[in-house]
Each structure stands twice: as C-alpha cells, then as structure tokens.
Design a protein around this motif. Structure first.
Motif, PDB file in Angstrom:
ATOM      1  N   GLU A  35     -13.268  16.689  21.574  1.00  0.00           N
ATOM      2  CA  GLU A  35     -13.616  15.834  22.689  1.00  0.00           C
ATOM      3  C   GLU A  35     -13.606  14.231  22.362  1.00  0.00           C
ATOM      4  N   ARG A  36     -14.194  13.877  21.123  1.00  0.00           N
ATOM      5  CA  ARG A  36     -14.363  12.506  20.939  1.00  0.00           C
ATOM      6  C   ARG A  36     -13.354  12.174  19.616  1.00  0.00           C
ATOM      7  N   GLY A  37     -12.783  10.898  19.690  1.00  0.00           N
ATOM      8  CA  GLY A  37     -11.937  10.671  18.555  1.00  0.00           C
ATOM      9  C   GLY A  37     -11.612   9.187  18.548  1.00  0.00           C
ATOM     10  N   ALA A  38     -11.573   8.539  17.328  1.00  0.00           N
ATOM     11  CA  ALA A  38     -10.930   7.200  17.273  1.00  0.00           C
ATOM     12  C   ALA A  38      -9.921   7.027  16.064  1.00  0.00           C
ATOM     13  N   VAL A  39      -9.063   5.846  16.164  1.00  0.00           N
ATOM     14  CA  VAL A  39      -8.336   5.513  15.400  1.00  0.00           C
ATOM     15  C   VAL A  39      -8.742   4.516  14.356  1.00  0.00           C
ATOM     16  N   VAL A  40      -8.396   4.522  13.129  1.00  0.00           N
ATOM     17  CA  VAL A  40      -8.890   3.727  12.097  1.00  0.00           C
ATOM     18  C   VAL A  40      -7.614   3.163  11.256  1.00  0.00           C
ATOM     19  N   ALA A  41      -7.177   2.029  11.294  1.00  0.00           N
ATOM     20  CA  ALA A  41      -6.165   1.558  10.437  1.00  0.00           C
ATOM     21  C   ALA A  41      -6.485   1.154   8.979  1.00  0.00           C
ATOM     22  N   THR A  42      -6.068   1.582   7.952  1.00  0.00           N
ATOM     23  CA  THR A  42      -6.368   1.406   6.576  1.00  0.00           C
ATOM     24  C   THR A  42      -5.737   0.362   5.848  1.00  0.00           C
ATOM     25  N   LYS A  43      -6.121  -0.046   4.833  1.00  0.00           N
ATOM     26  CA  LYS A  43      -5.482  -1.064   4.002  1.00  0.00           C
ATOM     27  C   LYS A  43      -5.099  -2.401   4.581  1.00  0.00           C
ATOM     28  N   ILE A  44      -5.931  -2.675   5.463  1.00  0.00           N
ATOM     29  CA  ILE A  44      -5.658  -4.013   6.226  1.00  0.00           C
ATOM     30  C   ILE A  44      -5.573  -5.259   5.355  1.00  0.00           C
ATOM     31  N   ASP A  45      -6.225  -5.051   4.153  1.00  0.00           N
ATOM     32  CA  ASP A  45      -6.089  -6.119   3.082  1.00  0.00           C
ATOM     33  C   ASP A  45      -4.678  -6.676   2.669  1.00  0.00           C
ATOM     34  N   LYS A  46      -3.699  -5.625   2.972  1.00  0.00           N
ATOM     35  CA  LYS A  46      -2.542  -5.667   2.548  1.00  0.00           C
ATOM     36  C   LYS A  46      -1.594  -6.447   3.391  1.00  0.00           C
ATOM     37  N   LEU A  47      -1.996  -6.860   4.632  1.00  0.00           N
ATOM     38  CA  LEU A  47      -1.141  -7.504   5.552  1.00  0.00           C
ATOM     39  C   LEU A  47      -1.660  -8.955   5.808  1.00  0.00           C
ATOM     40  N   ALA A  48      -0.641  -9.833   5.940  1.00  0.00           N
ATOM     41  CA  ALA A  48      -0.981 -11.230   5.969  1.00  0.00           C
ATOM     42  C   ALA A  48      -1.428 -11.320   7.501  1.00  0.00           C
ATOM     43  N   ARG A  49      -1.900 -12.717   7.846  1.00  0.00           N
ATOM     44  CA  ARG A  49      -2.574 -12.836   9.110  1.00  0.00           C
ATOM     45  C   ARG A  49      -1.549 -12.390  10.236  1.00  0.00           C
ATOM     46  N   GLY A  50      -0.169 -13.046  10.320  1.00  0.00           N
ATOM     47  CA  GLY A  50       0.721 -12.667  11.285  1.00  0.00           C
ATOM     48  C   GLY A  50       1.001 -11.195  11.367  1.00  0.00           C
ATOM     49  N   GLU A  51       1.328 -10.563  10.269  1.00  0.00           N
ATOM     50  CA  GLU A  51       1.634  -9.246  10.197  1.00  0.00           C
ATOM     51  C   GLU A  51       0.325  -8.529  10.851  1.00  0.00           C
ATOM     52  N   ARG A  52      -0.850  -8.853  10.529  1.00  0.00           N
ATOM     53  CA  ARG A  52      -1.824  -8.071  10.885  1.00  0.00           C
ATOM     54  C   ARG A  52      -2.130  -8.121  12.457  1.00  0.00           C
ATOM     55  N   ILE A  53      -1.738  -9.198  12.951  1.00  0.00           N
ATOM     56  CA  ILE A  53      -1.915  -9.505  14.514  1.00  0.00           C
ATOM     57  C   ILE A  53      -0.762  -8.483  15.314  1.00  0.00           C
TER      58      ILE A  53
END
Ligand code: GDP
Length: 197
Positions: free
Chosen positions: A117-135
């Motif tokens: 019924e309920r779910g969500a998506v979480v993006a892991t290892k966000i520290d590995k991306l530079a600002r532009g890549e992250r956006i």
C-alpha cells in the motif's frame, strides 16, 4: 529493499546508530532476510525487514527466483491474483544516487506498487555526488519514480533525520483507524498515501 551493494546494511546501521547489519564490499553475498525489531524513544516499536539485494548478475536466475519467493512471503502476493498484504506494511526502495533509472530498480518499484500500500524511494550514497551531479540525478529519479525521492548518506548522516520522519509518516498512515462504532473491528484499510500514479 534494493539492489545488492546499494548501501542497505550501512543505512540500517546509521539509522539505528548500531552495527546490527553486516556490510560488505563484495556484493550479492547475503541471501537471507534479516528482521530487526526497532524501538526508538517513546514510539511504538516496529519490525524492519531487510531483504537480500536483487539484481546482481552473479546469482543468476536461481537467486532472482529466491528473491521473489522471499519478497512474496513478506509482502503477500501480487494483489491481482492473491491475498492482500498486511495493511500495516510499508516499503522503502533504496536506489544508488549515482545510478538513476536502472531497469532493475524501476521493475522493483513497479512490483512494489502492485504489492504494498505504502512505499517511498530513498537515494543512497548521496555524498558521492558533486553538487551539479546531485541536482541532475535527483531530477532524473523524480521523473522516473514520479514522486519525491529522499537523498541520504550513511557516511555523512545527511538525510537520516528526514528518513526517520518518512518512516514515521509511513507508519502513521498505516495505523488502524480510530474506533468506529459501525466498524468495531477497525478493519477498514487506511487511506492510500499521497502517491502520484
Ligand atoms: P548492501 O549490500 O546494500 O547492504 O550494501 P552495504 O551497506 O554493504 O554497502 C556497500 C558498500 O557501499 C560498502 O563498501 C559501503 O561502505 C558503501 N556505502 C554504503 N553506504 C554508503 C554511503 O552512504 N556513502 C558512501 N560513500 N559509501 C557507502
């Protein structure tokens, strides 16, 4: 749930501030589902089920089948052809922030949408991306999954407070409705969460 090596164990350890889950640099090893009872502050304890990672080629078809069998035991069957899963079950799909739009992640999400019924998506290892890549990556994730995706890092701790809040929200929307004299058993299913379809 998430692909092997997505950072599931690290995230469980970071969230609980304990080394309960075994992390590994060699992906695709764990074939067990681990179940944790999480008691946090005054909140009602809950069970966190950590499924083995999917989508790792080395295991081949046999491991894909094992995964599906295990997932079906936990989530119940596909709603179209079997009993509905427990009403108080929520799922988090973990995806690696560096790899938006992987076919196996999209298929896992489609499967979850049918099964839970309920779910969500979480993006892991966000520290590995530079600002532009992250956006760029977050934009791509949100277009692929058609909903907000929460960026987190088990290394820097970014997003962990928000992840706890997300878990609380998912759990709150799954709690039984207040007592209703016309439905003393309280068996109504809670309303579907806000999820764009
Ligand atoms: P699992 O197979 O999904 O349980 O993944 P693990 O938690 O074992 O992590 C796989 C690898 O990714 C390990 O080498 C971890 O140290 C690394 N890792 C996990 N989370 C993060 C994170 O948030 N940031 C960074 N930089 N590395 C991470």
């Amino acid at each position: 749930m998430g692909r092997s090596n997505v950072g599931k164990s690290s995230l469980i350890n970071a969230l609980t501030r304990q080394r309960v889950a075994r992390t590994s640099a060699a992906p695709g090893k764990t074939r067990l589902a681990n179940i944790y009872r999480v008691a946090r502050g005054a909140a009602e304890p809950f069970y966190l089920v950590d499924l083995p990672g999917y989508g790792y080629a080395r295991g081949g078809k046999a491991s894909a089948r094992e995964f599906e069998e295990l997932a079906q035991i936990v989530f119940g069957r596909d709603r179209q052809d079997g009993p509905t899963p427990p009403a108080d079950l929520s799922a988090l799909l973990l995806v690696d922030a560096r790899h938006p739009g992987l076919r196996s992640d999209i298929e896992a999400w489609q499967w979850l949408e049918r099964s839970v019924e309920r779910g969500a998506v979480v993006a892991t290892k966000i520290d590995k991306l530079a600002r532009g890549e992250r956006i760029r990556a977050m934009r791509e994730f949100e277009s692929v999954f058609e909903q907000a995706v929460l960026p987190v890092s088990a290394v820097t701790g970014e997003g962990l407070d928000e992840l706890w809040k997300l878990i609380d929200r998912l759990r709150r929307s799954s709690s039984p409705p207040p007592h209703n004299p016309r439905n003393p058993e309280g068996t109504d299913r809670p309303p579907r969460p806000r999820r764009k379809s």
